[in-house]
Each structure stands twice: as C-alpha cells, then as structure tokens.
Design an enzyme around this catalytic site. Sequence first.
Site, PDB file in Angstrom:
ATOM      1  N   HIS A 475     -17.579 -12.959 -13.459  1.00 35.78           N
ATOM      2  CA  HIS A 475     -16.929 -14.163 -12.951  1.00 35.78           C
ATOM      3  C   HIS A 475     -17.666 -14.742 -11.743  1.00 35.78           C
ATOM      4  CE1 HIS A 475     -13.932 -17.091 -13.087  1.00 35.78           C
ATOM      5  NE2 HIS A 475     -12.835 -16.384 -12.868  1.00 35.78           N
ATOM      6  N   ASP A 479     -17.628 -19.212 -15.066  1.00 36.05           N
ATOM      7  CA  ASP A 479     -16.255 -19.648 -14.812  1.00 36.05           C
ATOM      8  C   ASP A 479     -15.403 -19.464 -16.061  1.00 36.05           C
ATOM      9  OD1 ASP A 479     -16.874 -20.421 -12.201  1.00 36.05           O
ATOM     10  OD2 ASP A 479     -17.498 -22.430 -12.850  1.00 36.05           O
TER      11      ASP A 479
END
Length: 504
Positions: A475, A479
């Site tokens: 992450h 995204d």
Amino acid sequence: MTTEVRVPTLGESVTEATVATWFKKPGDSVAVDEMLCELETDKVTVEVPSPAAGSLGEIVAAEGETVGVDALLATIAEGASAAAPQADAAPAEAAPAKSADASPSVDVMVPTLGESVTEATVSTWFKKVGDTVAQDEMLCELETDKVSVEVPAPAGGVLAEITAPEGSTVDASAKLGVISGAADGAVEPTPRPDKAEPAATTHSGDVEDAPSAKKAMAEAGLSRDAVTGTGRDGRIMKEDVARAVSSAAVAPAPSATAPAPAPRAPVPADDAAREERVKMTRLRQTIARRLKDSQNTAAMLTTYNEVDMTEVMALRSTYKDQFEKKHGVRLGFMSFFTKACCHALREVPEVNAEIDGTDIVYKNFVHMGVAAGTPTGLVVPVIRNVDTMSFADIEKAIAEKGKRARDGKLSMAEMQGGTFTLSNGGVYGSLMSSPILNPPQSGILGMHKIQDRPMAIDGQVVIRPMMYLALSYDHRIVDGKGAVTFLVRVKEALEDPRRLLMDL
C-alpha cells in the site's frame, strides 16, 4: 605464465559465496573448462571451471572460506600440465603406488550454502571407514535449507576417518572425514563384500536411501518399490517420497496421512509424553524469517474479487487437444492468468513496480514469479519477459520450471528478478487465502479453487464455476483504486478472453 581463478558472477544481489569443495589440489593437471571447485550460495551450487590448461598452483581460498564476487580462488601455471605427469614413462608407472604411501592425508571438509547459511546436516554416508574411494567419487550427502549437497572425495585413497556421522549438524568450517594415501585421484573404487552397514537400509547394488526419505516412507506407509528414486544411482530422496504421496489417487490417501510415530504409542496420562518435538528445518526457518520480514517491511493489504471461469474453461475444452498436439504441452489455466495479469499490469504499472529507498522503480517488462510448493519448501521460479510470450511458450516454461523446482535443480538466476508473482493455492483445494508479498515486489495474485456456485445472471439463478482472486499489494505505492482496477481487469480478461486478443 600464471592465470588467476576468480569467483564468477553469483547472480543478482548475491555478493558472497562459500568455497564448498576443491576437486583438484596443488600440482594437479587441469584442462580448460575442467571443474576446479564448487561454491555454495544461499540457494544453489556454482561450479568454477578452469580458465586455462596447466597445473593448479596455489589455492588461495580454502574449503569453508567465504569469498566475494571476483575474489581470487587460486592460480594456474599454464603449460605445466603435461610436464610433471609425463616426465618419464617408467617413473610414471610406479607413481601411483609410491604416492599412495607417501602422500599426506586429505581432509574432507563440509560445503556450506553461503550467505546467511552456516550449518548443514549430514544426511547419508555412502562410504564407511576403510572403503577405497576415487577422486570425485561421492562420499556423503548434506541437507541444507534449500538443497541436498553431495560431497565428493577431494582425492583418491582410503576413507580413514569419519568425523561427522549421519544426523550430526556441522558448521561451514567443519571436517567431515579424512582420506589417507591420496594418490592424485588414480585409485579405483573396489566394492567390498561387507559394504552394507547393519544400520543402513540398502537396495539395488547397496545404494542407500536418504534417512529423511526412509522416515517419510515409514510415516506415509509406502514401500520402497512404490517410490522412484531420482538421486544418484537411484537412491530415494525425501522429495521423491513426497511426489509419490502427492501423485497417489484417492485410495492411497489414508496411508499418506498415516499417524506420526508419537500417536502410535500407547497414550500416557502426561501430555508432554504424547508430544513429538522435531527440530525445524533450515528451509522452514528461512521461510518463516522471510515471510515475517515481508510483513514487517511492506504496508501489505489484500483485496478480493471473483471470476466466472465459464469462458476460459469452454475455450480450454475446445482447443486443448489441438493445442497439445501442436505444441507438445497441455493447455492449463496458468497461461490465461499470466496473460490476464500482463494485460492488467500495463494499465496499473505500480503493481509491477518496487520501492528502492525513496524511489519507485517502474518495470517496463514482466518477469513473472510462479510460486511452487516443493517437498523441501516454497520456491518461486521466475519466467522472464513473460509479457512477450505466447500461450504455448508460457505453458512450456511453467511446466519446465515446475519440474526443476520439484527436483531441486533451479539455479540462482532462475529464482531472481521477478517483478510480480502468481500463487495457485487452488491446486491444493484452497478456497480463499491472503498471499504474502515476495519482496521487493509490490504485488502477488492468489488463485484459488474453482467451485460451482449459484450466481444471479440476468435475473436468473444459474450454476457457474467461480474462483476467488486475492491481490496482496504494497500500500506504500499501490493505492486501493489501483489494486481494485487491476483485479477488475484480470476478471474482465478471464470472463471474456477475446479482450486479450483485442487488447481491451
């Protein structure tokens, strides 16, 4: 003229190796490309050939030493290869007997697997004290966290001493045994009538199976005849047992899951007496450490979707016979998923990228890692430039890499450089799981079991073959939108494979 023997390139990110075995000693004649020694890294064995013909001079890096890339291993005196052995015909004939008495004893040292691997376990001795051995004849076998390592005799002679018996754990600089009366490798091995040791199980000309294989066969309830050995001279390794168990049909399943030794004993009142404590293998320790490092380093998150496999299954059913007849390989699902992932990675390149310090490195190519469970643990062979390959090329590469992985024959280069990974837990029956990233990659797609489920299609409830997909991603650079988009593109490509042809 003197030629230097140096450490070859060891592969991406590998900077050290350990000198495992020298197959020549100072003064020995060598030919161009003749193997001089073996280096061990954390995954594979690297052979070092002679760069020139001559005689081996000084050995700079002895067995057990750790060396860097391009480090000096030894020197070769060029043009001296024929002088010493062929100086006089008559003395040459007497040389073997003379050197057998006069040559000093030679230590048999333990090979190691280089960086971060400091121990090995003596699995099997194929010779016993008093046996005659020839140079390069296999003496014993060691087990490490990745592979089984064969230890050849550094010289011909008689095995005078075994300092590390079977089952013992040895470090990188330990001595395994001693060979006396070394005679420049000219000793021919002679079978002895008492070859088989009482404690060893032998077969087919006194070839011993690995102890771990014997234990695995006992636990699985398999006879020696039910397993095909792939080791030297047909000996059975523990991975051979695992293959025999996995290839068995439903009927043999109960024997493959036979109770371990502890449950077979009478159940005592004390719980501790009913426990079995087994030392974790180095491979399992390495897997545990790396998986935990992955969790500690990346901001890992998993997102899920499901795909209707109807169209892929229909396409495969229609063309599988023609495909196999033309290309010589079966048409599986992995090529479809590989193609679909390559298609999606072009749209969401951050899933195919990696973090390097404060930089993001985008890859304009796809080197696909294909996670494979083997009898010795998880490995991830890499298929390079898979985005440029055809369905047939992908299926051939996956089949070939998978076989080499199961046989423990993957090289260092074949397990490095991956940019994205596929993990097919569905072959083991997994319905849903969250795969762990393979650093420094930023994405891994988990495939699962195809299962018929009722689905609502155009207002009708129909039964469709469905598969859950799980994308684990870093992450820090990927995204949620990118992760979801990637999964949706994979889903669309699989549910309508024509999109792959139209690049949609």
